[in-house]
Every structure is written in structure tokens, then in C-alpha cells.
Design a protein around this motif. Structure first.
Motif, mmCIF file in Angstrom:
data_model
loop_
_atom_site.group_PDB
_atom_site.id
_atom_site.type_symbol
_atom_site.label_atom_id
_atom_site.label_comp_id
_atom_site.label_asym_id
_atom_site.label_seq_id
_atom_site.Cartn_x
_atom_site.Cartn_y
_atom_site.Cartn_z
ATOM 1 N N GLN A 17 0.910 -1.160 0.014
ATOM 2 C CA GLN A 17 0.121 -0.139 -0.051
ATOM 3 C C GLN A 17 1.014 1.222 0.021
ATOM 4 O OE1 GLN A 17 -3.495 -0.009 0.025
ATOM 5 N NE2 GLN A 17 -2.979 -2.207 -0.724
ATOM 6 N N LYS A 18 1.949 1.198 0.637
ATOM 7 C CA LYS A 18 2.906 2.382 0.916
ATOM 8 C C LYS A 18 4.196 1.955 0.363
ATOM 9 C CE LYS A 18 0.386 5.349 3.647
ATOM 10 N NZ LYS A 18 0.382 6.299 4.662
ATOM 11 N N ARG A 19 4.890 3.298 -0.402
ATOM 12 C CA ARG A 19 6.420 3.224 -0.621
ATOM 13 C C ARG A 19 6.629 4.646 -0.573
ATOM 14 N NH1 ARG A 19 10.004 0.199 -2.762
ATOM 15 N NH2 ARG A 19 8.780 -1.445 -3.565
ATOM 16 N N ARG A 20 7.802 4.365 0.314
ATOM 17 C CA ARG A 20 8.606 5.815 0.788
ATOM 18 C C ARG A 20 7.647 6.606 1.473
ATOM 19 N NH1 ARG A 20 11.357 6.382 -5.019
ATOM 20 N NH2 ARG A 20 13.083 4.810 -4.740
ATOM 21 N N GLY A 21 6.723 6.191 2.302
ATOM 22 C CA GLY A 21 5.779 7.165 2.880
ATOM 23 C C GLY A 21 4.424 7.489 1.984
ATOM 24 N N ASN A 22 4.447 7.144 0.723
ATOM 25 C CA ASN A 22 3.291 7.596 -0.108
ATOM 26 C C ASN A 22 2.597 6.534 -0.449
ATOM 27 O OD1 ASN A 22 4.097 10.223 -0.295
ATOM 28 N ND2 ASN A 22 5.853 9.573 -1.562
ATOM 29 N N LEU A 23 1.433 6.635 -0.832
ATOM 30 C CA LEU A 23 0.618 5.458 -1.678
ATOM 31 C C LEU A 23 1.116 4.840 -2.859
ATOM 32 C CD1 LEU A 23 -3.349 6.639 -1.205
ATOM 33 C CD2 LEU A 23 -2.084 4.817 -0.088
ATOM 34 N N THR A 24 1.254 3.686 -3.066
ATOM 35 C CA THR A 24 1.892 2.990 -4.137
ATOM 36 C C THR A 24 0.726 3.301 -5.245
ATOM 37 O OG1 THR A 24 0.712 0.930 -3.752
ATOM 38 C CG2 THR A 24 3.012 1.197 -2.622
ATOM 39 N N VAL A 25 1.365 3.055 -6.557
ATOM 40 C CA VAL A 25 0.370 3.233 -7.914
ATOM 41 C C VAL A 25 -0.503 2.290 -7.717
ATOM 42 C CG1 VAL A 25 0.592 3.199 -10.306
ATOM 43 C CG2 VAL A 25 2.509 4.107 -9.188
ATOM 44 N N PHE A 26 -0.022 1.067 -7.056
ATOM 45 C CA PHE A 26 -0.990 -0.099 -6.926
ATOM 46 C C PHE A 26 -2.259 0.465 -6.077
ATOM 47 C CE2 PHE A 26 -2.104 -3.644 -3.763
ATOM 48 C CZ PHE A 26 -3.066 -4.288 -4.827
ATOM 49 N N ALA A 27 -1.865 0.896 -5.110
ATOM 50 C CA ALA A 27 -2.973 1.417 -3.893
ATOM 51 C C ALA A 27 -3.653 2.499 -4.498
ATOM 52 C CB ALA A 27 -2.352 1.948 -2.599
ATOM 53 N N GLN A 28 -3.280 3.292 -5.447
ATOM 54 C CA GLN A 28 -4.042 4.238 -6.122
ATOM 55 C C GLN A 28 -5.099 3.756 -7.164
ATOM 56 O OE1 GLN A 28 -2.123 8.283 -6.693
ATOM 57 N NE2 GLN A 28 -0.159 7.213 -5.981
ATOM 58 N N VAL A 29 -4.527 2.966 -8.018
ATOM 59 C CA VAL A 29 -5.464 2.707 -9.335
ATOM 60 C C VAL A 29 -5.753 1.254 -9.318
ATOM 61 C CG1 VAL A 29 -4.608 4.569 -10.539
ATOM 62 C CG2 VAL A 29 -3.234 2.666 -10.880
ATOM 63 N N GLY A 30 -5.003 0.157 -8.560
ATOM 64 C CA GLY A 30 -5.339 -1.160 -8.477
ATOM 65 C C GLY A 30 -4.360 -1.891 -9.619
ATOM 66 N N ALA A 31 -4.545 -2.997 -9.575
ATOM 67 C CA ALA A 31 -3.548 -3.727 -10.357
ATOM 68 C C ALA A 31 -3.537 -3.795 -11.768
ATOM 69 C CB ALA A 31 -3.848 -5.415 -10.029
ATOM 70 N N LYS A 32 -4.538 -3.664 -12.466
ATOM 71 C CA LYS A 32 -4.648 -3.698 -14.021
ATOM 72 C C LYS A 32 -3.838 -2.353 -14.488
ATOM 73 C CE LYS A 32 -8.848 -3.973 -15.383
ATOM 74 N NZ LYS A 32 -9.955 -4.563 -16.191
ATOM 75 N N GLN A 33 -4.324 -1.259 -13.923
ATOM 76 C CA GLN A 33 -3.681 -0.036 -14.288
ATOM 77 C C GLN A 33 -2.352 0.135 -13.923
ATOM 78 O OE1 GLN A 33 -5.130 2.171 -16.308
ATOM 79 N NE2 GLN A 33 -7.265 1.593 -16.216
ATOM 80 N N ALA A 34 -1.970 -0.464 -12.794
ATOM 81 C CA ALA A 34 -0.583 -0.316 -12.096
ATOM 82 C C ALA A 34 0.300 -1.333 -13.247
ATOM 83 C CB ALA A 34 -0.438 -0.742 -10.712
#
Ligand code: FPP
Ligand code: MG
Length: 329
Positions: free
Chosen positions: A93-110
Motif C-alpha cells: 500500500q505504501k512506498r517511501r511514505g506515499n500510496l503506491t501506484v497499485f494502491a491508487q489505481v489497482g493492479a490492472k492499471q498499475a
């Protein structure tokens, strides 16, 4: 700019150019993915791979600095793409304190966003990349993907050999470190033999760095790491301290093998089982033994660095080595 490079102004200035190039490339993206990609690339890590390109590109005075910055950006883009894909695999869910791309847009878009970053890397190539050997370049990417495939396929199997572990971290980390040093020395138009030596330096640094990182999973401070101790174990990923602890336990003459038994029962560990496994690994000397191996790679890198006989580059690479605390203290 992140303060890791504060005492190396030349490198810091060029890393700022790398960062700007990455941002301006990503900002060409259309639609909703642009801010998502932007949020992923704007938070910089230590920028180790581009820094290795820039440092080794100074091994001669023949380097076109714009080309070095471009190639350094290519290496960072590949790394950034791999992190987007890695976060999908890890459901992070998080990388370097920020939401991951996966957390923001889901697996398909990521998946597609990671592909997009790989395409950004390619967009910065001109086709005349300082006469680099394509086999060296493509091998690094093949190894990177292979090692992730192997790690994922073997998830939950704690009983892998040291050899298998070395192969995995060589692909996952050392391959891009080696490619970075190779690419930098290629922009400096060094002879083939010296480019090979630079490749080896990156490889050894990457191996030492990854082993050190894996040790921190047992000994680090949770607040500094931003992750919980024993995270790899909890996710079913065996690393060197564990492998060496299991070996020690196996070699003991007693019949009891608590670490073995704990791991044989579970594919991934509960919080309390993880705590128990971490403490068994520590008491069996797994971390101490892993430090010896990290030192071996570190010393190999330092020897090769000294053999370059270039005072400034030697100083920069050695101080990077120190700052990463690769040598066990
Ligand atoms: C982080 O490992 C992961 C990597 C360094 C490599 C990931 C590579 C791929 C997913 C292959 C795809 C490659 C491309 C080029 C798109 P980690 O999970 O141990 O570290 P972390 O704590 O930073 O997540
Ligand atoms: Mg991960």
C-alpha cells in the motif's frame, strides 16, 4: 533534492538534472495516469543507480555530460518501473511514505503504469548509446525479471540453498547496479576490459547492498526502515541470515530443530511465529554469518575500485560504500 548527496555537490547537481528529466518525461503522459505517475517519480530514494552511472562516467574526461544524465535517467526509469510492478506483486500500500501506484489505481492499471515507465526509459534512448553491448544491457533486464519470477514461484518455501539466494539477489539488485556502472564507464568510452571491471564493481556493491538490506530485516529499527522487522519472513521470503541459521541448526548434533520445525509448518508466518523465528535466527548466528558474506562482496568491490586508479572516482565510490554502511560495524 534528497540530502543523501549533500556532501557530493557535483553528483547532486547532475542528479537534479536526472530528476528534472524524469519529471518532464512523465509529464508528457496523457489523462488520469499523469498525476499518479508523477506522485511515484517525484519522491526520490537515494538515486543509487543513476548516481553510479554518473560517478563511473567520470572515469575519463571524454564523457558527453548530457548523455551521462540521459543514461542515468534511463536506469532510474527501469528501477521505478520495477518498483511499480513489485508493489503489485507484494500488494504493497505504501512506498517511501506515499500510496503506491497499485494502491491508487489497482493492479490492472498499475501493470500498465509500470509498462509506461519502461517505455519512458526507452524514449530516452537514441540508438547510439555509447557503443554499449546489447547483450550486457538485455541480460540485466532478463535477470531482473527471472529473479522476481523465481522469488514469487518459490514464495513460502523457506528451504532454499545459498546458491539459489545469491542467484535471486544477483538478478533483483546486483544486475541493475552492475548495468549502471557498465553504462557509466561506457559513456566515458573506457576500453572493454575496464568496462567489465566497472560492471563487476556494480555487481559486488549490489550483492553487498542487498545482503545488508536483508540483514536489516532482522536487526533494523522499524521507524527508520518504515517496515516491520521480519517482513521477509512474514511474506514467506527466505534471505541469507535465515538460510545460514538453518544450516547451523542442521549441523548441530542435537535432535531438536526448532527453527526448521517452525518454518516447515507454515508458508507465511503469523506475527508471533515471525518474532520467534527472528530470535532463533539471531541466536543461531545467522546475522553474524551473513555479515561476513556481505563483507566479502564489499571487499571485492573495494579492491576493484582501488584498481581503477582514479582518485576522485575511488573516493566517491568508497564514500558511497561507507554511507550505505555496507561494511558490517
Ligand atoms: C524490490 O524488492 C524489487 C526489485 C528491486 C525488483 C523488482 C523487479 C520486477 C518486479 C521485475 C519487473 C521488471 C521491470 C523492468 C518492469 P523488495 O520487495 O525486496 O523491496 P521493497 O521493500 O523495496 O519492496
Ligand atoms: Mg517489495
Amino acid at each position: 533534492m534528497n540530502d543523501f548527496w549533500n556532501d557530493e555537490k557535483d553528483i547532486q547537481t547532475e542528479l537534479e538534472l536526472v530528476h528534472d528529466l524524469i519529471i518532464s518525461t512523465v509529464d508528457k503522459a496523457q489523462g488520469f495516469i499523469r498525476p499518479v505517475l508523477h506522485s511515484h517519480v517525484k519522491t526520490q530514494g537515494k538515486l543509487l543507480r543513476p548516481a553510479l552511472v554518473l560517478i563511473t562516467s567520470n572515469l575519463s574526461g571524454e564523457t558527453d555530460r548530457n548523455q551521462a544524465v540521459r543514461i542515468a535517467s534511463v536506469l532510474e526509469f527501469i528501477h521505478l518501473a520495477s518498483l511499480v510492478h513489485d508493489d503489485i506483486i507484494d500488494s504493497a500500500q505504501k512506498r517511501r511514505g506515499n500510496l503506491t501506484v497499485f494502491a491508487q489505481v489497482g493492479a490492472k492499471q498499475a501493470v500498465l503504469a509500470g509498462d509506461y515507465l519502461l517505455a519512458c526509459a526507452m524514449s530516452l534512448l537514441t540508438g547510439k548509446e555509447a557503443d554499449m553491448d546489447n547483450v550486457v544491457v538485455s541480460n540485466a533486464l532478463v535477470r531482473l525479471c527471472e529473479s522476481e519470477l523465481n522469488q514469487d514461484a518459490g514464495q513460502g518455501n523457506f528451504f532454499i540453498s545459498e546458491r539459489e539466494y545469491f542467484k535471486r539477489i544477483a538478478g533483483k539488485t546486483a544486475s541493475l547496479f552492475a548495468l549502471s556502472c557498465y553504462a557509466g564507464s561506457s559513456t566515458a568510452k573506457l576500453p572493454r576490459e575496464l568496462r567489465k571491471r566497472c560492471h563487476r564493481i556494480g555487481y559486488s556493491l549490489g550483492m553487498a547492498f542487498q545482503i545488508q538490506d536483508d540483514i536489516l530485516d532482522f536487526t533494523g529499527s522499524e521507524s527508520k526502515l518504515g517496515k516491520t522487522i521480519g517482513n521477509d519472513l512474514r511474506c514467506g521470503i527466505p534471505t541469507l541470515p535465515l538460510i545460514l541459521a538453518l544450516k547451523t541448526e542442521n549441523e548441530k548434533s542435537t535432535l531438536e530443530r526448532p527453527l526448521h520445525d517452525l518454518l516447515a509448518k507454515n508458508k507465511s508466518l503469523s506475527a508471533s511465529a515471525t518474532k520467534k523465528a527472528v530470535s532463533l535466527v539471531l541466536s543461531l548466528g545467522g546475522v553474524e554469518q551473513a555479515k561476513v558474506v556481505a563483507d566479502r562482496y564489499g571487499n571485492r568491490a573495494l579492491n576493484d575500485i582501488q584498481s581503477l586508479q582514479h582518485e576522485k572516482v575511488e573516493k566517491q565510490l568508497s564514500s558511497l560504500f561507507e554511507k550505505l554502511s555496507i561494511r558490517s560495524r
